[in-house]
Design an enzyme around this catalytic site. Structure first.
Site, PDB file in Angstrom:
ATOM      1  N   HIS A   1       1.241  -2.435   2.160  1.00  0.00           N
ATOM      2  CA  HIS A   1       2.345  -1.493   2.005  1.00  0.00           C
ATOM      3  C   HIS A   1       3.499  -1.839   2.955  1.00  0.00           C
ATOM      4  O   HIS A   1       3.327  -2.511   3.976  1.00  0.00           O
ATOM      5  CB  HIS A   1       1.872  -0.054   2.241  1.00  0.00           C
ATOM      6  CG  HIS A   1       1.469   0.229   3.664  1.00  0.00           C
ATOM      7  ND1 HIS A   1       2.375   0.386   4.689  1.00  0.00           N
ATOM      8  CD2 HIS A   1       0.249   0.388   4.219  1.00  0.00           C
ATOM      9  CE1 HIS A   1       1.741   0.635   5.812  1.00  0.00           C
ATOM     10  NE2 HIS A   1       0.450   0.637   5.567  1.00  0.00           N
TER      11      HIS A   1
ATOM     12  N   GLU B   1      -7.367   2.402   3.689  1.00  0.00           N
ATOM     13  CA  GLU B   1      -7.372   1.760   4.994  1.00  0.00           C
ATOM     14  C   GLU B   1      -8.651   2.092   5.761  1.00  0.00           C
ATOM     15  O   GLU B   1      -9.329   3.088   5.488  1.00  0.00           O
ATOM     16  CB  GLU B   1      -6.140   2.199   5.805  1.00  0.00           C
ATOM     17  CG  GLU B   1      -6.003   1.568   7.189  1.00  0.00           C
ATOM     18  CD  GLU B   1      -5.949   0.037   7.200  1.00  0.00           C
ATOM     19  OE1 GLU B   1      -6.953  -0.590   6.810  1.00  0.00           O
ATOM     20  OE2 GLU B   1      -4.912  -0.511   7.615  1.00  0.00           O
TER      21      GLU B   1
END
Length: 248
Positions: A11, A110
């Site tokens: 990202h 994550e």
């Protein structure tokens, strides 16, 4: 004939990635500069004559975190049938069409940093020294108290890798008429580095052999068109369709 590839996209920049704070479950937006850079990446790398060819994508996996989903929205892909989440902003698609299904999966969220959420590495080392932990902290070896261990991360990544190889890429490997099997994954820094290590058959304890900056793109594939020979693709060329371009 090329082997199917897996494109891993971290990202874009956030305020916490700028400051070095570990960002796992906390949902924070991209910075304005982060959005700008992802748009530029999409224009440069996504297209019919680019590294990531939308029509060749067979499946797309995206983290459940908004910063990853927003990054995907900005990557210059036109998704048929809409997204499996409410859009976080306007898309960047320039008319490119992609029929690949988009799946949100916890397997690529994550690393859960637990007690270290929102804490920088220097702060973690200082805290651990105060708590009497011997040696230096290494997430690849030690994991995070209150969060995930390397073994737990390995388990979910191995599950996703097995799915990609068995259901998406294995059936098309070495079969020119079987369709395209490229996969796109949009997620986060630590988990994608761990994914690359597990893809190549390395344990997480082997250490952080790979780096992936915010908004960066990496490529994984196979040697010898063999599903049993996963590899890191150090350099991927843009695509040129000889027949379509009339090149002799």
């Amino acid at each position: 004939m090329s082997s199917p590839r897996v494109f891993i996209v971290r990202h874009g920049e956030t305020e916490w990635s700028l400051s070095g704070k570990h960002t796992g479950r906390t949902d924070i937006p991209l910075t304005a500069n982060g959005e700008k850079r992802v748009r530029a990446t999409g224009r440069a790398l996504v297209g019919d004559d680019r590294l990531i060819v939308p029509r060749k994508l067979a499946h797309i996996y995206v983290s459940p975190r908004k910063r990853a989903q927003r990054t995907f929205e900005l990557l210059n892909l036109g998704i048929a049938g809409g997204l499996p989440w409410t859009a976080h902003g306007s898309a960047a698609c320039a008319g490119l069409e992609c029929a690949a299904p988009v799946e949100v999966t916890e397997d690529i969220r994550e690393w859960d940093y637990g007690d270290y959420e929102g804490v920088t590495s220097p702060e973690i080392r200082k805290l651990r020294a105060e708590q009497g932990y011997p040696g230096t902290w290494d997430i690849w070896r030690d994991g995070c108290p209150g969060g995930e261990s390397p073994e737990q991360v390995t388990q979910r990544l191995d599950r996703l890798i097995a799915e990609i190889r068995e259901k998406v890429q294995g059936p098309v490997m070495g079969k020119p008429d079987a369709g395209d099997g490229d996969v796109l994954i949009v997620a986060h820094g630590h988990i994608l580095r761990a994914f690359a290590m597990r893809w190549a058959g390395k344990t997480l304890q082997d250490g952080p052999a790979f780096l992936l900056e915010a908004g960066g793109v990496g490529t994984l594939s196979y040697e010898h068109h063999n599903i049993e020979e996963p590899a890191i693709l150090l350099g991927g060329a843009f695509v040129v369709d000889m027949a379509e371009k009339g090149i002799q």
